[in-house]
Every structure is written in C-alpha cells, then in structure tokens.
Design a protein around this motif. Structure first.
Motif, PDB file in Angstrom:
ATOM      1  N   TYR A   1       0.774  -1.344  -0.129  1.00 10.96           N
ATOM      2  CA  TYR A   1      -0.135   0.602  -0.035  1.00 10.96           C
ATOM      3  C   TYR A   1       0.983   1.245   0.114  1.00 10.96           C
ATOM      4  CZ  TYR A   1      -2.970  -3.871   1.592  1.00 10.96           C
ATOM      5  OH  TYR A   1      -3.866  -5.119   0.894  1.00 10.96           O
ATOM      6  N   TYR A   2       1.463   1.597  -1.082  1.00 14.89           N
ATOM      7  CA  TYR A   2       2.414   3.030  -1.465  1.00 14.89           C
ATOM      8  C   TYR A   2       1.444   3.970  -2.140  1.00 14.89           C
ATOM      9  CZ  TYR A   2       3.288   0.805  -6.173  1.00 14.89           C
ATOM     10  OH  TYR A   2       2.925   0.639  -7.524  1.00 14.89           O
ATOM     11  N   THR A   3       1.917   4.993  -1.712  1.00 14.50           N
ATOM     12  CA  THR A   3       1.722   6.672  -2.500  1.00 14.50           C
ATOM     13  C   THR A   3       2.800   6.715  -2.432  1.00 14.50           C
ATOM     14  OG1 THR A   3      -0.818   6.232  -1.127  1.00 14.50           O
ATOM     15  CG2 THR A   3      -0.278   8.360  -2.390  1.00 14.50           C
TER      16      THR A   3
ATOM     17  N   LEU B   1       7.673   7.480  -0.376  1.00 18.35           N
ATOM     18  CA  LEU B   1       6.557   7.316  -0.235  1.00 18.35           C
ATOM     19  C   LEU B   1       6.442   6.740   1.019  1.00 18.35           C
ATOM     20  CD1 LEU B   1       7.370   3.984  -2.717  1.00 18.35           C
ATOM     21  CD2 LEU B   1       6.438   5.488  -3.716  1.00 18.35           C
ATOM     22  N   PHE B   2       4.874   7.043   1.236  1.00 12.52           N
ATOM     23  CA  PHE B   2       4.090   6.514   1.906  1.00 12.52           C
ATOM     24  C   PHE B   2       3.352   4.692   2.062  1.00 12.52           C
ATOM     25  CE2 PHE B   2       2.088  11.097   2.941  1.00 12.52           C
ATOM     26  CZ  PHE B   2       2.643  11.331   3.372  1.00 12.52           C
ATOM     27  N   HIS B   3       4.252   3.896   2.581  1.00 12.63           N
ATOM     28  CA  HIS B   3       3.879   2.180   2.875  1.00 12.63           C
ATOM     29  C   HIS B   3       3.875   2.354   3.809  1.00 12.63           C
ATOM     30  CE1 HIS B   3       8.132   1.777   3.697  1.00 12.63           C
ATOM     31  NE2 HIS B   3       8.639   2.152   2.255  1.00 12.63           N
TER      32      HIS B   3
ATOM     33  N   ALA C   1      -3.028  -0.642   7.904  1.00 14.65           N
ATOM     34  CA  ALA C   1      -4.281  -0.100   7.779  1.00 14.65           C
ATOM     35  C   ALA C   1      -4.198   1.005   7.190  1.00 14.65           C
ATOM     36  CB  ALA C   1      -5.150  -0.491   9.415  1.00 14.65           C
ATOM     37  N   ASP C   2      -3.362   1.618   8.135  1.00 12.33           N
ATOM     38  CA  ASP C   2      -3.361   3.116   7.173  1.00 12.33           C
ATOM     39  C   ASP C   2      -2.204   3.617   6.555  1.00 12.33           C
ATOM     40  OD1 ASP C   2      -4.061   3.915  10.515  1.00 12.33           O
ATOM     41  OD2 ASP C   2      -1.922   4.223  11.038  1.00 12.33           O
ATOM     42  N   ALA C   3      -2.007   2.191   6.094  1.00 11.89           N
ATOM     43  CA  ALA C   3      -0.967   2.861   4.436  1.00 11.89           C
ATOM     44  C   ALA C   3      -2.288   2.303   3.508  1.00 11.89           C
ATOM     45  CB  ALA C   3       0.011   1.506   4.614  1.00 11.89           C
ATOM     46  N   LYS C   4      -2.943   1.670   4.177  1.00  8.87           N
ATOM     47  CA  LYS C   4      -4.337   1.026   3.005  1.00  8.87           C
ATOM     48  C   LYS C   4      -4.979   1.914   2.493  1.00  8.87           C
ATOM     49  CE  LYS C   4      -7.134  -2.740   1.899  1.00  8.87           C
ATOM     50  NZ  LYS C   4      -8.546  -1.987   1.591  1.00  8.87           N
TER      51      LYS C   4
ATOM     52  N   MET D   1      -4.807   5.183   2.947  1.00  8.30           N
ATOM     53  CA  MET D   1      -3.752   6.947   2.836  1.00  8.30           C
ATOM     54  C   MET D   1      -3.671   6.409   0.803  1.00  8.30           C
ATOM     55  SD  MET D   1      -2.598   8.964   4.629  1.00  8.30           S
ATOM     56  CE  MET D   1      -0.551   9.647   4.315  1.00  8.30           C
ATOM     57  N   GLU D   2      -3.322   5.124   0.945  1.00  7.68           N
ATOM     58  CA  GLU D   2      -3.560   4.522  -0.838  1.00  7.68           C
ATOM     59  C   GLU D   2      -4.316   4.646  -1.097  1.00  7.68           C
ATOM     60  OE1 GLU D   2      -3.536   2.154  -4.036  1.00  7.68           O
ATOM     61  OE2 GLU D   2      -4.094   0.652  -2.080  1.00  7.68           O
ATOM     62  N   GLU D   3      -5.688   4.080  -0.646  1.00  6.17           N
ATOM     63  CA  GLU D   3      -7.012   4.600  -1.451  1.00  6.17           C
ATOM     64  C   GLU D   3      -7.928   5.754  -1.626  1.00  6.17           C
ATOM     65  OE1 GLU D   3      -9.086   1.084   0.364  1.00  6.17           O
ATOM     66  OE2 GLU D   3      -8.443  -0.326  -0.302  1.00  6.17           O
ATOM     67  N   ASN D   4      -7.507   6.594  -0.258  1.00  2.43           N
ATOM     68  CA  ASN D   4      -8.011   7.593   0.379  1.00  2.43           C
ATOM     69  C   ASN D   4      -7.154   8.779  -0.278  1.00  2.43           C
ATOM     70  OD1 ASN D   4     -10.807   6.665   1.217  1.00  2.43           O
ATOM     71  ND2 ASN D   4      -9.226   5.260   2.110  1.00  2.43           N
ATOM     72  N   LEU D   5      -5.891   8.847  -0.080  1.00  8.54           N
ATOM     73  CA  LEU D   5      -5.245  10.763  -0.373  1.00  8.54           C
ATOM     74  C   LEU D   5      -5.288  11.132  -2.066  1.00  8.54           C
ATOM     75  CD1 LEU D   5      -3.884  11.929   1.788  1.00  8.54           C
ATOM     76  CD2 LEU D   5      -1.944  10.663   1.533  1.00  8.54           C
TER      77      LEU D   5
END
Length: 215
Positions: free
Chosen positions: A150-152, A161-163, A196-199, A201-205
């Motif tokens: 789950y990277y952004t 990245l955020f991951h 959970a947080d990374a997921k 962020m990847e889905e919503n940010l």
C-alpha cells in the motif's frame, strides 16, 4: 424657601449619583465574573479535547491496525486537507486547516551524519511536497532486500513513499522492523505507516495533497 429647594435638589442629585456609581460597579463585577467563567470553560474544553484526542491513539501500538481507535476521517467533509510528518516524534498528522483530524504512528528515515555540515540528517527529505499519482498494493526493492504494501508517492514519482511497515522477499512482514513503528526511525527515506493506515492513504489520499515534513 428657595434655599430649602436648592438643598433638596442637591440631595436628590447626590442620591442619583451614588445609585449610578453602585450600578456601574455591579455591572463591571458581573462582566469580570462572566469573562472569568468563559475563560475557565474554554480551558476545560481545551483540556478535554486534548485528552480525548490522546485517548483515541491505539495503545499498545499495533502495526497491523489503524493508529487511532476512531474511524478514519471522511475526506468529502474536509475542506483544507494537508499532512504533516514529524520525523523526530514518529508521528504523521492529517490536518483540516489548522485542526488535526487524525494522527498516525510512523517511522521515517534513519539519521546519518551529513559530511558537508557534520550534523545528523534524516534520510527522509524535509520540506514541502505534494502527493503524486504513483500508488499501488505492493513493491519489492531487490537492492535493499525490502518491500512494502500500500504505497503512495510524494516525491520523485515512486522514490519516496508512504507505505506499510516493510515486507521480506516472500511478502511476509518484517516484524523486527515493524516493531519500530511510532517509536524510532528506521527507513531508507520513505514514511512507514501501519498496514491499515497505509492502505487507507493509498485508497483515499488525493493527488496534490500537501505534505510537510519536519525533523
């Protein structure tokens, strides 16, 4: 007779003046009391708000779950979303304007001595950046022998990245590194978050969200 009238008139004026001063003092005292009560109320409310925010952080830290026990923010209701990462406190904050709406445990880059300045410097760049379009469910860096889920991206289109906490070559989580979440530095420059947080962020940010990194 006239003198008596003057005396009576003077006494009447004196009584009116005394009554006016008394009323003014009473009003002033009431205003001061009201101001003091308002100040106390605000102070209590601020303490309650701070206490409430702290109490919602998940303890002990669970690198698989959300950092807070409350639901993630509904970004459709957030007008001025931006993110602040504090490398020294190992926290990532989601803001709506000046208000923190969610706090995440995080782990930033390892601090190394800068050969130019002689000072300790994080491997995570500091400054202001913006969320980029690159994101996905997983990656693995063979050179570093480390991957994540789950990277952004927020810098250099996939480099920083955020991951999630890191994974091994077989896709399993590196529990030793995961245990650093929210407690110490450990990455090669990216910002590690709980799974959970990374997921989330990847889905919503949204692309273009400002990211301010300090430390």
């Amino acid at each position: 007779m006239k003198r008596s009238r003057y005396v009576i008139y003077a006494l009447f004026c004196l009584i009116i003046a005394i009554f006016g001063v008394h009323s003014s003092l009473k009003t002033s005292a009431n205003d001061q009391g009201s101001t003091a009560a308002t100040t106390v109320t605000k102070t209590v409310a601020q303490k309650q708000s701070s206490s409430s925010s702290s109490s919602q952080m998940r303890t002990p830290i669970d690198w698989r779950k959300s950092s807070e026990t409350k639901a993630y923010p509904d970004l459709s209701k957030v007008k001025h979303l931006w993110i602040k990462v504090n490398l020294k406190t190992n926290r990532t904050y989601l803001y709506d304007g000046n208000h923190v709406i969610y706090t995440m445990y995080s782990t930033g880059g390892i601090y190394k001595k800068d050969p130019k300045t002689g000072k300790m410097k994080s491997m995570t760049p500091t400054g202001t950046f913006y969320v980029q379009q690159e994101r996905g469910n997983s990656f693995y860096n063979a050179r570093l022998k480390e991957g994540a889920n789950y990277y952004t991206s927020w810098l250099n289109h996939g480099e920083y990245l955020f991951h999630s906490v890191p994974t091994n070559a077989d896709g399993s989580y590196n529990k030793k590194e995961a245990a650093k979440l929210g407690k110490s530095t450990g990455s090669h420059g990216c910002i590690r978050l709980s799974v959970a947080d990374a997921k989330w962020m990847e889905e919503n940010l949204p692309v273009g969200t400002k990211v301010e990194i300090v430390g």
